[in-house]
Design an enzyme around this catalytic site. Structure first.
Site, PDB file in Angstrom:
ATOM      1  N   ARG A 178       0.819  -1.227   0.000  1.00 49.91           N
ATOM      2  CA  ARG A 178       0.000   0.000   0.000  1.00 49.91           C
ATOM      3  C   ARG A 178       0.846   1.266   0.000  1.00 49.91           C
ATOM      4  O   ARG A 178       0.296   2.366   0.015  1.00 49.91           O
ATOM      5  CB  ARG A 178      -0.986  -0.030   1.166  1.00 49.91           C
TER       6      ARG A 178
ATOM      7  N   GLU B 235      -5.864  -0.924   6.596  1.00 51.27           N
ATOM      8  CA  GLU B 235      -4.968  -2.082   6.551  1.00 51.27           C
ATOM      9  C   GLU B 235      -3.726  -1.812   7.402  1.00 51.27           C
ATOM     10  O   GLU B 235      -3.165  -2.727   8.005  1.00 51.27           O
ATOM     11  CB  GLU B 235      -4.572  -2.427   5.107  1.00 51.27           C
TER      12      GLU B 235
END
Ligand code: G6Q
Length: 542
Positions: free
Chosen positions: A261, A346
């Site tokens: 990410r 996340e």
């Protein structure tokens, strides 16, 4: 509870009755609560915080050793402790000559090599020297990836749509739902389409399944020799890339110190670079680099990611807020909320600290949102009058990228400012009653209607504004959020860079899949019953 948190809780109770109407009027409010990096401005004046709050939040940051953790991250130490890895995405946008280390090694020569490879690849697509198997120029680039190998590229590419190179269109396929690829390919011609298979591990089920389906689409039309002209890969795993049939000459590498990410700055951003051109991609890196310097070098009192992260912790812990809305007043940022959902949820959706003990505070916010003004005609009702306080991020560029935007850009700006003011100011019963009295309603009608029109107000928000959403500004914006998330994680004491919570579902899907392809599934009673039901409905057969 630690001393700093105790002090903050005690301070919080003193803020009962303090209103944002009063707070924004305080002398020097802007001096203490408005911060800039270049022409990027972050206005924190509409937060339920006084200068004393900030002092106490700084004490929290010091108690939690946020600066030391930041310095450890920048030094390339393995801050992702559960995976034993550094988190050095800042090296990907290090525009200086300074070396940057991960695990004791200077990573900059490797970073620059890959950037040069990306640059020459972009040039070859744009000048037509890279052609497909039938010698036609590439007109469509399809990024196949998921999660971190999709959300950043698609968000940035959409955000920078006005910078797209003419003659090239970018598409993104992530979902293993066969419709995603089929819908994307339905308007494309294999002869002029190039696929970027983006996967750090090159082992992700969805990405490989879609990549195989795309390869079939190409080879059925152009023959199997066409693969080398229509597929490139971005990965850390050369063996798997080779096994798929992509020449590693056409592979763009990155490293395990780049979290999925946090990877849009790496070769995972190849689709962005092809779409907007390599120079503009570099401008995006430069914007992020400015924020890295700001985060690394600015005292925490005026350090924007530190302030944002600490305010998040303040609302989460002392005000019981569970969600935060991201409201870009910019259609091009329509994928930003989805991108930030991954970045924040996340990274910080964890229930244990780095040392394995249970956290004693709430962690990640539920992050959600939609571009304004659309949201005003749907969920803003709840933001204004619901029973839950949702801190909001408003983002807006002064200038539209759209030529001939008449006064619609001014309308957009006015609505953005109006929403944050309405949330903060609210409308009291007295004000509602006075307004209704002017409409000619009688007293009883006013008494009945007035409560419905009262707006509690005192709802906090951040406003981020900048002249225009160009690549540099987007780089600043995203890096700001990355470091904000880091600060939250440092305060909460969690590993923001792992994601063990996604593993169990992947394993179970592997156990269930045989049941949907003609063999026996394993799972609990509910799963097995649902598998049977799906098979009866005939949904699973290909
Ligand atoms: C991100 C996560 C996750 C990852 C995807 C795709 O931080 O690790 O979203 O990016 O699972 O993984 P691959 O790039 O390995 O296909």
């Amino acid at each position: 509870m630690s001393r700093a948190w105790n002090d903050l809780h005690a301070h919080r109770s003193k803020l009962d009755g303090v209103t944002l109407r009063d707070l924004v009027r305080a002398p020097d409010r802007a001096r203490d609560f408005v911060h800039t990096v270049g022409d990027f401005t972050v206005d924190l004046t509409r937060h339920l915080a006084t200068p004393d709050t900030l002092t106490l939040l700084m004490a929290l940051a010091r108690e939690r050793e946020v600066e030391a953790m930041r310095d450890a991250m920048f030094a390339g130490e393995p801050v992702n402790t559960t995976e034993g890895r550094a988190a050095m995405h800042m090296a990907l946008r290090n525009c200086s000559d300074r070396p940057m280390q991960a695990d004791g090694q200077d990573v900059m020569p490797g970073v620059r090599d890959v950037l040069r490879h990306m640059q020459s690849f972009c040039k070859s697509i744009h000048d037509g020297s890279w052609t497909g198997a039938t010698d036609r120029r590439i007109e469509n680039v399809v990024n196949i990836g998921i999660g971190g190998s999709d959300l950043g590229p698609v968000m940035a590419t959409q955000a920078l749509r006005p910078w797209w190179t003419s003659g090239i269109r970018a598409h993104f396929v992530s979902n293993v739902d066969p419709s995603h690829l089929a819908d994307t390919l339905s308007s494309l011609d294999p002869e002029t389409t190039l696929f970027i298979v983006a996967s750090k591990t090159f082992g992700t089920q969805e990405t490989l399944a879609n990549a195989h389906a795309a390869r079939r689409w190409v080879t059925e039309a152009l023959g199997s020799d066409a693969v080398s002209k229509h597929f490139v890969a971005v990965s850390t795993n050369a063996d798997r890339v080779r096994d798929f049939g992509i020449d590693t000459e056409n592979m763009f590498g990155f490293w395990d110190w780049v979290g999925g990410r946090y990877s849009m700055w790496s070769a995972i951003g190849l689709s962005i670079a092809v779409a907007i051109g390599f120079d503009q991609f570099e401008a995006m890196l430069e914007g992020a680099y400015e924020i890295d310097q700001h985060f690394r070098d600015t005292p925490i009192e005026t350090n924007i990611p530190v302030l944002l992260g600490l305010l998040d912790c303040w609302y989460r812990e002392c005000w019981g807020c569970q969600s935060r809305a991201v409201l870009p007043y910019d259609q091009h940022l329509h994928r930003l909320p989805a991108y930030l959902q991954q970045l924040e949820m996340e990274s910080n959706g964890k229930h244990v600290r780095i040392d394995g003990t249970e956290v004693t505070h709430g962690t990640a916010f539920v992050v959600w949102g939609e571009p304004g003004t659309n949201g005003q005609h749907s969920f803003h009702q709840m933001l204004h009058q619901g029973t839950t306080m949702v801190p909001c991020d408003f983002l807006v560029a002064a200038q539209s990228e759209c030529p001939g935007s008449d006064d619609r850009q001014a309308m957009l700006l006015a609505n953005c400012l109006a929403q944050s003011e309405a949330l903060a100011r609210g409308k009291t019963l007295d004000e509602v009653t006075a307004d209704l009295a002017k409409t000619g309603l009688d007293d009883e009608q006013i008494r009945e209607l007035a409560p419905h029109k009262v707006m509690p107000g005192n709802r906090p928000s951040t406003t981020m504004l900048y002249p225009r959403l160009d690549p540099t500004q987007l780089g600043r914006l995203i890096a700001l959020y990355e470091h904000r998330v880091f600060v939250q994680g440092a305060v909460w004491g969690i590993d923001s860079f792992d994601q063990w919570g996604v593993e169990l579902g992947k394993t179970l899907a592997g156990d269930i899949l045989p049941g949907l392809t003609g063999d026996a599934a394993s799972g609990d009673e509910t799963t097995l019953r649902l598998v049977d039901h799906l098979n009866t409905l005939g949904q699973s057969r290909i």
